[in-house]
Scaffold this motif. Structure first.
Motif, PDB file in Angstrom:
ATOM      1  N   ALA A 301       0.339  16.692  -3.624  1.00  0.00           N
ATOM      2  CA  ALA A 301      -0.662  15.645  -3.417  1.00  0.00           C
ATOM      3  C   ALA A 301      -0.711  14.778  -4.668  1.00  0.00           C
ATOM      4  CB  ALA A 301      -2.028  16.243  -3.114  1.00  0.00           C
ATOM      5  N   PHE A 302      -0.353  13.516  -4.515  1.00  0.00           N
ATOM      6  CA  PHE A 302      -0.319  12.572  -5.635  1.00  0.00           C
ATOM      7  C   PHE A 302      -1.116  11.342  -5.248  1.00  0.00           C
ATOM      8  CE2 PHE A 302       1.552   8.951  -7.867  1.00  0.00           C
ATOM      9  CZ  PHE A 302       1.511   9.388  -9.186  1.00  0.00           C
ATOM     10  N   ASP A 303      -2.113  11.003  -6.046  1.00  0.00           N
ATOM     11  CA  ASP A 303      -2.987   9.866  -5.764  1.00  0.00           C
ATOM     12  C   ASP A 303      -3.153   9.068  -7.050  1.00  0.00           C
ATOM     13  OD1 ASP A 303      -4.873   8.041  -4.991  1.00  0.00           O
ATOM     14  OD2 ASP A 303      -6.183   9.472  -4.001  1.00  0.00           O
ATOM     15  N   LEU A 304      -2.607   7.848  -7.056  1.00  0.00           N
ATOM     16  CA  LEU A 304      -2.670   6.969  -8.221  1.00  0.00           C
ATOM     17  C   LEU A 304      -3.282   5.642  -7.801  1.00  0.00           C
ATOM     18  CD1 LEU A 304      -1.988   5.979 -11.105  1.00  0.00           C
ATOM     19  CD2 LEU A 304       0.314   5.464 -10.273  1.00  0.00           C
ATOM     20  N   SER A 305      -4.303   5.197  -8.536  1.00  0.00           N
ATOM     21  CA  SER A 305      -4.955   3.910  -8.288  1.00  0.00           C
ATOM     22  C   SER A 305      -4.893   3.082  -9.565  1.00  0.00           C
ATOM     23  CB  SER A 305      -6.417   4.094  -7.863  1.00  0.00           C
ATOM     24  OG  SER A 305      -6.495   4.806  -6.645  1.00  0.00           O
ATOM     25  N   VAL A 306      -4.388   1.848  -9.430  1.00  0.00           N
ATOM     26  CA  VAL A 306      -4.310   0.908 -10.544  1.00  0.00           C
ATOM     27  C   VAL A 306      -5.173  -0.291 -10.200  1.00  0.00           C
ATOM     28  CG1 VAL A 306      -2.820  -0.555 -11.947  1.00  0.00           C
ATOM     29  CG2 VAL A 306      -1.999   1.682 -11.190  1.00  0.00           C
ATOM     30  N   ASN A 307      -6.208  -0.528 -10.987  1.00  0.00           N
ATOM     31  CA  ASN A 307      -7.089  -1.674 -10.811  1.00  0.00           C
ATOM     32  C   ASN A 307      -6.762  -2.703 -11.887  1.00  0.00           C
ATOM     33  OD1 ASN A 307      -8.546  -0.259  -8.739  1.00  0.00           O
ATOM     34  ND2 ASN A 307      -9.640   0.837 -10.345  1.00  0.00           N
ATOM     35  N   ALA A 308      -6.402  -3.904 -11.475  1.00  0.00           N
ATOM     36  CA  ALA A 308      -6.010  -4.957 -12.417  1.00  0.00           C
ATOM     37  C   ALA A 308      -6.570  -6.284 -11.937  1.00  0.00           C
ATOM     38  CB  ALA A 308      -4.485  -5.037 -12.550  1.00  0.00           C
ATOM     39  N   ASP A 309      -6.787  -7.180 -12.881  1.00  0.00           N
ATOM     40  CA  ASP A 309      -7.292  -8.518 -12.555  1.00  0.00           C
ATOM     41  C   ASP A 309      -6.232  -9.587 -12.748  1.00  0.00           C
ATOM     42  OD1 ASP A 309      -7.136  -8.333 -15.264  1.00  0.00           O
ATOM     43  OD2 ASP A 309      -9.212  -8.927 -15.678  1.00  0.00           O
ATOM     44  N   ARG A 310      -4.955  -9.201 -12.635  1.00  0.00           N
ATOM     45  CA  ARG A 310      -3.832 -10.135 -12.694  1.00  0.00           C
ATOM     46  C   ARG A 310      -2.858  -9.822 -11.567  1.00  0.00           C
ATOM     47  NH1 ARG A 310      -3.105 -12.729 -17.782  1.00  0.00           N
ATOM     48  NH2 ARG A 310      -5.186 -13.489 -18.279  1.00  0.00           N
TER      49      ARG A 310
END
Length: 493
Positions: A301-310
């Motif tokens: 189980a792999f869960d990656l979230s990237v939050n970016a404003d560009r």
């Protein structure tokens, strides 16, 4: 920047003066042609001179407007080159008067979990009686031990060797206890990374402030208690880390030696699951990557979230996000990688193309002359469609004012963030142009002035320019549609 601008202006004027000789030759040829026409047809020649004399004043004014347009385009080209020289000097300078981003292309590697076990290896060597009689001259066997060598000290927990006599046979015995490492797969991975971009004043390179927070779980696969080790490598290209914490089952640990990253080692009961949390802050630029590992590994189980404003792009042959939530016109976005029961050796690589301020300012600088030329054409079309009076001298003043405002925007990038600087330049240019032409021409000047700002939107410049062109066309056709001048007329029967 002033010295660079003066040098560039001098080079531009030298280029213009270099055209004086060809222009003089063309003008002399035209005068000679007019004299020949006067000799062949004197009446028409005199009539042409009379028409030119009566309209000379108006033609001179429109020539002045064309000269103002050329001067504005020349000033914008010099300003663009000066800004590019300033940015290039900043990037190559040995010293700086402002802080540079503390980090670059950050690469965070996945942790490694291993099961530590002690394994004993035994080796024996029997020597024949004749050999034993030959080497037992001095009555001692210990001097022979160095000739048998010693194992590598890496991973050696215990080492024993001796000679045992069994009748007429001499037996050499060696026992080595080694610590072996068996890889253990990570059960679950849940990572959240927040990237907030910063555009520093002065046109320096953009960077992001990152907050990394990861939760990992792994289980002792044996039916007995065992020693497990959790190795978390520090990110590469991240600069200085702050607020770094490694928490195992609710207890925070601090490592003294971080050469190979942060490490935890402890006794784990049979079948017990260990929960690890890692968090830190850092600065980076241009890209962020998460390396799953150099070997093909099973991921439960792999869960990656990237939050970016560009706006973001992804490296080729890397894992593409399973879901994307993007804001309007490239605002805040959330990228997710959710994998279940997969086997992969691919990595995650997110690249931010809008981080090169020099390239962005170059696009804005190339669009500024187009905006001034478009302002002249829109002013003429606006006056024609709305039956307004447009004089050449106010038009020349408006073009000069708009050009000065756009030049001011480029100059302000040395002191303010790029967005604020360019917006202030456009506002100043439109205000000066409106002051020269009057309020009826404020809208066409605004439509032309905001063209360079479209290149500050990341990858949405094409869409914004298309919408702007459609809006301009509608505004130009609106007076004709309201008067009914564009409607087809019915023929009388």
């Amino acid at each position: 920047m002033v010295q660079s601008a003066v040098q560039l202006l001098r080079n531009a004027l030298e280029g213009v003066l270099g055209l004086a000789l060809p222009a003089g030759i063309v003008l002399a040829a035209l005068l000679l042609a007019l004299l020949l026409i006067g000799l062949l047809d004197r009446a028409r020649f005199q009539a042409g001179l009379g028409w030119a004399a009566s309209h000379l004043s108006g033609l001179g004014r429109w020539a002045l407007a064309a000269l103002a347009l050329g001067a504005g385009l020349l000033a914008l080209d010099v300003a663009r080159r000066a800004v590019d020289v300033r940015l290039g000097t900043q990037q190559n300078a040995r010293y700086a008067n402002a802080a540079d981003p503390d980090g670059g292309q950050t690469v965070q590697s996945a942790p490694r979990v291993t099961l530590l076990q002690d394994t004993t290896y035994t080796r024996s060597l029997s020597l024949p009686p004749e050999v034993f009689a030959r080497i037992n001259v001095q009555g001692g066997l210990e001097p022979l031990l160095p000739y048998f060598g010693s194992p590598d000290s890496a991973g050696v927990r215990d080492f024993r060797e001796n000679f045992v006599r069994r009748g007429n046979t001499l037996v050499y015995t060696r026992e080595v206890t080694l610590q072996t490492e068996q890889p253990v797969n990570v059960d679950t991975t849940a990572i959240t990374t927040d990237l907030k971009f910063v555009d520093p004043a002065g046109g320096r390179g953009s960077y992001y402030n990152a907050v990394f927070n990861a939760d990992y779980t792994f289980t002792n696969p044996l039916k007995t208690a065992a020693t497990l080790r959790f190795d978390f490598p520090l990110p590469v290209g991240s600069g200085t880390l702050s607020n770094f914490r490694l928490t195992v089952d609710g207890q925070e640990f601090r490592a003294g030696d971080l050469t190979d990253g942060s490490q935890w080692q402890g006794e784990v009961a049979a079948g017990k699951t260990v929960k690890v949390n890692v968090t830190y802050r850092n600065q980076g630029a241009r890209s962020w990557s998460y390396a799953l590992g150099g070997r093909r590994e099973a991921i439960k189980a792999f869960d990656l979230s990237v939050n970016a404003d560009r706006p973001a792009k992804f490296g080729r042959y890397t894992l593409f996000p399973t879901s994307q939530v993007r804001g309007v016109l490239g605002g805040q976005q959330t990228l997710k990688w959710q994998l279940q029961n997969v086997i992969t050796a691919q990595d995650v690589q997110v690249i931010f193309t809008g981080g090169n301020l020099r390239e962005t300012l170059g696009k804005v600088g190339h669009a500024a002359p187009v905006a001034v030329l478009l302002a002249a054409l829109l002013a003429l079309a606006w006056a024609a469609t709305r039956r307004l009076r447009l004089l050449p001298l106010p038009l020349a003043a408006a073009l000069i004012g708009l050009s000065l405002g756009l030049v001011l925007g480029g100059v302000l990038t040395a002191y303010l963030p790029i967005w604020l600087a360019e917006i202030l330049g456009v506002v100043a240019g439109v205000a000066l142009g409106t002051l020269a032409l009057g309020r009826p021409f404020a809208l066409p000047l605004t439509l032309a002035g905001v063209v360079p700002l479209a290149f500050l939107s990341g990858g949405n410049a094409g869409l914004l320019l298309t919408l702007l062109a459609a809006l301009t066309l509608v505004l130009l056709l609106r007076p004709g549609l309201e008067r009914g001048g564009w409607r087809p007329r019915r023929l009388a029967p």
